[in-house]
Design an enzyme around this catalytic site. Structure first.
Site, mmCIF file in Angstrom:
data_model
loop_
_atom_site.group_PDB
_atom_site.id
_atom_site.type_symbol
_atom_site.label_atom_id
_atom_site.label_comp_id
_atom_site.label_asym_id
_atom_site.label_seq_id
_atom_site.Cartn_x
_atom_site.Cartn_y
_atom_site.Cartn_z
ATOM 1 N N GLU A 17 1.033 -1.164 -0.015
ATOM 2 C CA GLU A 17 0.091 0.030 0.180
ATOM 3 C C GLU A 17 0.998 1.206 -0.175
ATOM 4 O O GLU A 17 1.835 1.388 0.546
ATOM 5 C CB GLU A 17 -0.996 -0.023 1.151
ATOM 6 C CG GLU A 17 -1.933 1.200 1.148
ATOM 7 C CD GLU A 17 -2.783 1.073 2.343
ATOM 8 O OE1 GLU A 17 -3.579 0.014 2.255
ATOM 9 O OE2 GLU A 17 -3.035 2.190 3.187
ATOM 10 N N ALA A 51 -8.887 13.150 1.866
ATOM 11 C CA ALA A 51 -9.962 13.985 2.179
ATOM 12 C C ALA A 51 -10.229 15.316 1.294
ATOM 13 O O ALA A 51 -11.300 15.674 0.646
ATOM 14 C CB ALA A 51 -10.442 14.027 3.331
ATOM 15 N N ALA A 127 -19.598 1.771 3.714
ATOM 16 C CA ALA A 127 -19.033 1.364 2.565
ATOM 17 C C ALA A 127 -20.008 0.486 1.979
ATOM 18 O O ALA A 127 -19.894 0.257 0.804
ATOM 19 C CB ALA A 127 -17.611 0.613 3.323
ATOM 20 N N HIS A 157 -13.483 -2.030 15.002
ATOM 21 C CA HIS A 157 -13.534 -0.568 14.510
ATOM 22 C C HIS A 157 -13.982 0.076 15.610
ATOM 23 O O HIS A 157 -14.583 0.095 16.442
ATOM 24 C CB HIS A 157 -14.421 -0.471 13.453
ATOM 25 C CG HIS A 157 -14.298 1.065 12.781
ATOM 26 N ND1 HIS A 157 -14.973 2.152 13.121
ATOM 27 C CD2 HIS A 157 -13.750 1.540 11.919
ATOM 28 C CE1 HIS A 157 -14.888 3.152 12.647
ATOM 29 N NE2 HIS A 157 -14.132 2.898 11.908
ATOM 30 N N GLU A 166 -20.670 -5.390 14.596
ATOM 31 C CA GLU A 166 -19.682 -5.096 13.790
ATOM 32 C C GLU A 166 -19.380 -6.197 12.682
ATOM 33 O O GLU A 166 -19.381 -6.106 11.395
ATOM 34 C CB GLU A 166 -18.388 -5.014 14.310
ATOM 35 C CG GLU A 166 -17.177 -4.855 13.605
ATOM 36 C CD GLU A 166 -16.180 -3.986 14.374
ATOM 37 O OE1 GLU A 166 -15.664 -4.390 15.518
ATOM 38 O OE2 GLU A 166 -15.384 -3.072 13.419
ATOM 39 N N LYS A 173 -21.361 -5.482 3.873
ATOM 40 C CA LYS A 173 -20.564 -5.121 2.668
ATOM 41 C C LYS A 173 -20.157 -6.394 1.862
ATOM 42 O O LYS A 173 -19.976 -6.168 0.489
ATOM 43 C CB LYS A 173 -19.068 -4.506 3.418
ATOM 44 C CG LYS A 173 -19.288 -3.447 4.207
ATOM 45 C CD LYS A 173 -17.983 -2.658 4.432
ATOM 46 C CE LYS A 173 -17.026 -3.286 5.568
ATOM 47 N NZ LYS A 173 -16.205 -2.187 5.942
ATOM 48 N N GLN A 184 -7.096 -3.871 8.813
ATOM 49 C CA GLN A 184 -6.594 -2.832 9.300
ATOM 50 C C GLN A 184 -5.082 -3.690 9.756
ATOM 51 O O GLN A 184 -5.043 -4.973 10.102
ATOM 52 C CB GLN A 184 -7.099 -2.448 10.502
ATOM 53 C CG GLN A 184 -6.370 -1.269 11.391
ATOM 54 C CD GLN A 184 -6.103 -0.025 10.627
ATOM 55 O OE1 GLN A 184 -5.159 -0.057 9.869
ATOM 56 N NE2 GLN A 184 -6.963 0.956 10.893
HETATM 57 P P1 FAD Z 1 -17.653 1.385 6.881
HETATM 58 O O1 FAD Z 1 -17.904 -0.191 6.729
HETATM 59 O O2 FAD Z 1 -18.933 2.328 6.585
HETATM 60 O O3 FAD Z 1 -17.865 1.368 8.730
HETATM 61 C C1 FAD Z 1 -17.689 2.580 9.573
HETATM 62 C C2 FAD Z 1 -18.432 2.212 10.950
HETATM 63 O O4 FAD Z 1 -19.878 2.215 10.598
HETATM 64 C C3 FAD Z 1 -17.966 0.995 11.490
HETATM 65 O O5 FAD Z 1 -17.810 1.339 13.005
HETATM 66 C C4 FAD Z 1 -19.030 0.084 11.077
HETATM 67 O O6 FAD Z 1 -19.157 -1.193 12.050
HETATM 68 C C5 FAD Z 1 -20.197 1.072 11.162
HETATM 69 N N1 FAD Z 1 -21.200 0.478 10.252
HETATM 70 C C6 FAD Z 1 -21.082 0.174 9.020
HETATM 71 N N2 FAD Z 1 -22.230 -0.042 8.292
HETATM 72 C C7 FAD Z 1 -23.148 0.210 9.110
HETATM 73 C C8 FAD Z 1 -24.684 0.324 9.158
HETATM 74 N N3 FAD Z 1 -25.181 -0.077 7.794
HETATM 75 N N4 FAD Z 1 -25.352 0.669 10.221
HETATM 76 C C9 FAD Z 1 -24.614 1.381 11.320
HETATM 77 N N5 FAD Z 1 -23.124 1.216 11.397
HETATM 78 C C10 FAD Z 1 -22.460 0.576 10.374
HETATM 79 N N6 FAD Z 1 -9.547 5.853 4.972
HETATM 80 C C11 FAD Z 1 -9.183 6.907 4.292
HETATM 81 O O7 FAD Z 1 -9.806 7.906 4.276
HETATM 82 N N7 FAD Z 1 -8.578 6.746 3.119
HETATM 83 C C12 FAD Z 1 -7.928 5.519 2.539
HETATM 84 O O8 FAD Z 1 -7.557 5.243 1.455
HETATM 85 C C13 FAD Z 1 -8.353 4.296 3.522
HETATM 86 N N8 FAD Z 1 -7.675 3.082 3.384
HETATM 87 C C14 FAD Z 1 -8.163 2.241 4.457
HETATM 88 C C15 FAD Z 1 -7.550 0.944 4.004
HETATM 89 C C16 FAD Z 1 -7.805 -0.106 4.850
HETATM 90 C C17 FAD Z 1 -7.176 -1.494 4.655
HETATM 91 C C18 FAD Z 1 -8.361 0.012 5.972
HETATM 92 C C19 FAD Z 1 -8.610 -1.012 6.997
HETATM 93 C C20 FAD Z 1 -8.522 1.430 6.344
HETATM 94 C C21 FAD Z 1 -8.570 2.264 5.469
HETATM 95 N N9 FAD Z 1 -8.970 3.712 5.742
HETATM 96 C C22 FAD Z 1 -8.972 4.715 4.821
HETATM 97 C C23 FAD Z 1 -9.671 3.948 6.965
HETATM 98 C C24 FAD Z 1 -11.348 3.716 6.884
HETATM 99 O O9 FAD Z 1 -11.933 4.774 5.891
HETATM 100 C C25 FAD Z 1 -11.730 4.201 8.332
HETATM 101 O O10 FAD Z 1 -11.263 3.353 9.325
HETATM 102 C C26 FAD Z 1 -13.303 4.360 8.443
HETATM 103 O O11 FAD Z 1 -13.546 4.960 9.772
HETATM 104 C C27 FAD Z 1 -14.061 3.078 8.279
HETATM 105 O O12 FAD Z 1 -14.050 2.595 7.188
HETATM 106 P P2 FAD Z 1 -14.797 1.452 6.671
HETATM 107 O O13 FAD Z 1 -14.732 1.180 5.292
HETATM 108 O O14 FAD Z 1 -14.724 0.134 7.374
HETATM 109 O O15 FAD Z 1 -16.443 1.999 6.772
#
Ligand code: FAD
Length: 306
Positions: A17, A51, A127, A157, A166, A173, A184
């Site tokens: 990465e 961002a 996501a 998370h 979670e 997803k 992570q």
């Molecule tokens: P989500 O899957 O949307 O989850 C976010 C939170 O919401 C979690 O607590 C989850 O449990 C909760 N949640 C999910 N769906 C729901 C639902 N339907 N209802 C209620 N709660 C829900 N960040 C960046 O800005 N840029 C990057 O390039 C980047 N790359 C990353 C790469 C990896 C491999 C990892 C592990 C993280 C990366 N991140 C990046 C960080 C990530 O964007 C943050 O940690 C973010 O807070 C969570 O992302 P997510 O995709 O898991 O979000």
């Protein structure tokens, strides 16, 4: 190459990465380092997505340049935060035109310089909605559409108080169409093995790639604590770093040694892939390969019995 083809061809994947450098000079420097990364023959590389507008453009430029100028497969990260549906559609269309086949779909965190940003203004909150949206635009990216990855958090998370919920969110997803999960970073493999088992119990069957980040300096340690919120840094590792005093060279040796042992154990325990958070520097990853006794990912996969 589509991520599904990569998984089919590689029983164990090795991926790196990068983040988009802030200046043209840093970008050119990264491209010089890219040659060293290429020698390690990773299954794919990925580029993070920030961002701000300019850093987002830099992600695009770096991804397209990797695609054009190297033989590496580039995966672009993409986030829900601060985006309308039309903007996301335009980004995906641009990638499709440049033959970028793979996206890591993320929620993203609100930018630090916009602490009052109202997530309600974003087209998607989570996501899984972005995964579904990418899938809905499949026809633009060849017959199989984009390959899509999502994030997973072995230690949980930080925003999710409920670990059962979670797994439901992660499953959502995958059900929306994710092809794989990239985790992570973590420092204790038992957290990853437990996460893998919980995924299995939840009916999540897609490949899960283990996130590895070698500590290379005290600054890296601080950065991990700030960025990978929730990642536990074990006392045994902290003690080893403490013993190094002011010597960052020694800290790097400790970090590489720790990560090498993690990788060895993950390979022994059939991890489907190792994903290295490189911070755009090749030294630590190269040393880990060396200590594992191999020069490149193909040799590493062969040694792993594939
Ligand atoms: P989500 O899957 O949307 O989850 C976010 C939170 O919401 C979690 O607590 C989850 O449990 C909760 N949640 C999910 N769906 C729901 C639902 N339907 N209802 C209620 N709660 C829900 N960040 C960046 O800005 N840029 C990057 O390039 C980047 N790359 C990353 C790469 C990896 C491999 C990892 C592990 C993280 C990366 N991140 C990046 C960080 C990530 O964007 C943050 O940690 C973010 O807070 C969570 O992302 P997510 O995709 O898991 O979000």
């Amino acid at each position: 190459m589509h991520i599904l083809d990569i998984f089919e061809a590689n029983p164990t994947t090795f991926s790196f990465e990068f983040f988009p450098p802030k200046t043209d000079k840093a970008s050119n420097d990264l491209f010089e380092t890219m040659e060293q990364f290429q020698e390690l023959q990773p299954s794919f590389v990925s580029v993070t997505y920030g961002a701000g507008g300019s850093t987002r453009e830099r992600t695009h430029d770096l991804i397209v340049r990797i695609q054009r100028e190297t033989n590496l497969t580039a995966v672009s990260h993409l986030t829900c935060v601060c985006h309308s549906e039309a903007e996301l559609a335009a980004i995906l269309d641009r990638y499709a035109e440049s033959n970028i086949e793979n996206i890591l779909a993320l929620g993203g965190d609100p930018p630090r310089n916009l602490p009052n940003h109202d997530r309600a203004n974003d087209a998607f909150q989570y996501a899984d909605q972005l995964v579904r949206f990418i899938r809905s635009r499949s026809d633009r990216a060849g017959s199989r559409g984009f390959g899509v990855g999502v994030a997973g958090f072995p230690e949980g998370h930080p925003g999710t108080p409920n670990r059962l919920r979670e797994m439901d969110n992660l499953k959502r997803k995958v059900d929306a169409g994710a092809d794989y999960i990239c985790t992570q970073l973590f420092f204790q493999n038992h957290d990853f093995y437990d996460f893998r088992e919980r995924c299995d119990l939840a009916g999540i069957k897609v490949p899960i790639l283990a996130g590895i980040m070698p500590i290379t300096s005290r600054e890296t340690l601080t950065r991990i604590a700030e960025l990978a919120l929730g990642a536990r840094i074990p006392a045994r590792l902290l003690r080893a770093v403490e013993r190094c005093g002011d010597s960052n060279d020694s800290v790097a040796k400790v970090g590489v040694h720790w990560a090498t042992e993690q990788c060895r154990d993950l390979l022994d325990n059939q991890a489907r892939g190792l994903h290295f958070y490189t911070l755009n520097r090749s030294d630590a990853t190269r040393q880990i390969y060396e200590y594992l006794g191999v020069k490149d990912s193909l040799a590493l996969a062969r040694r792993n019995g594939d």
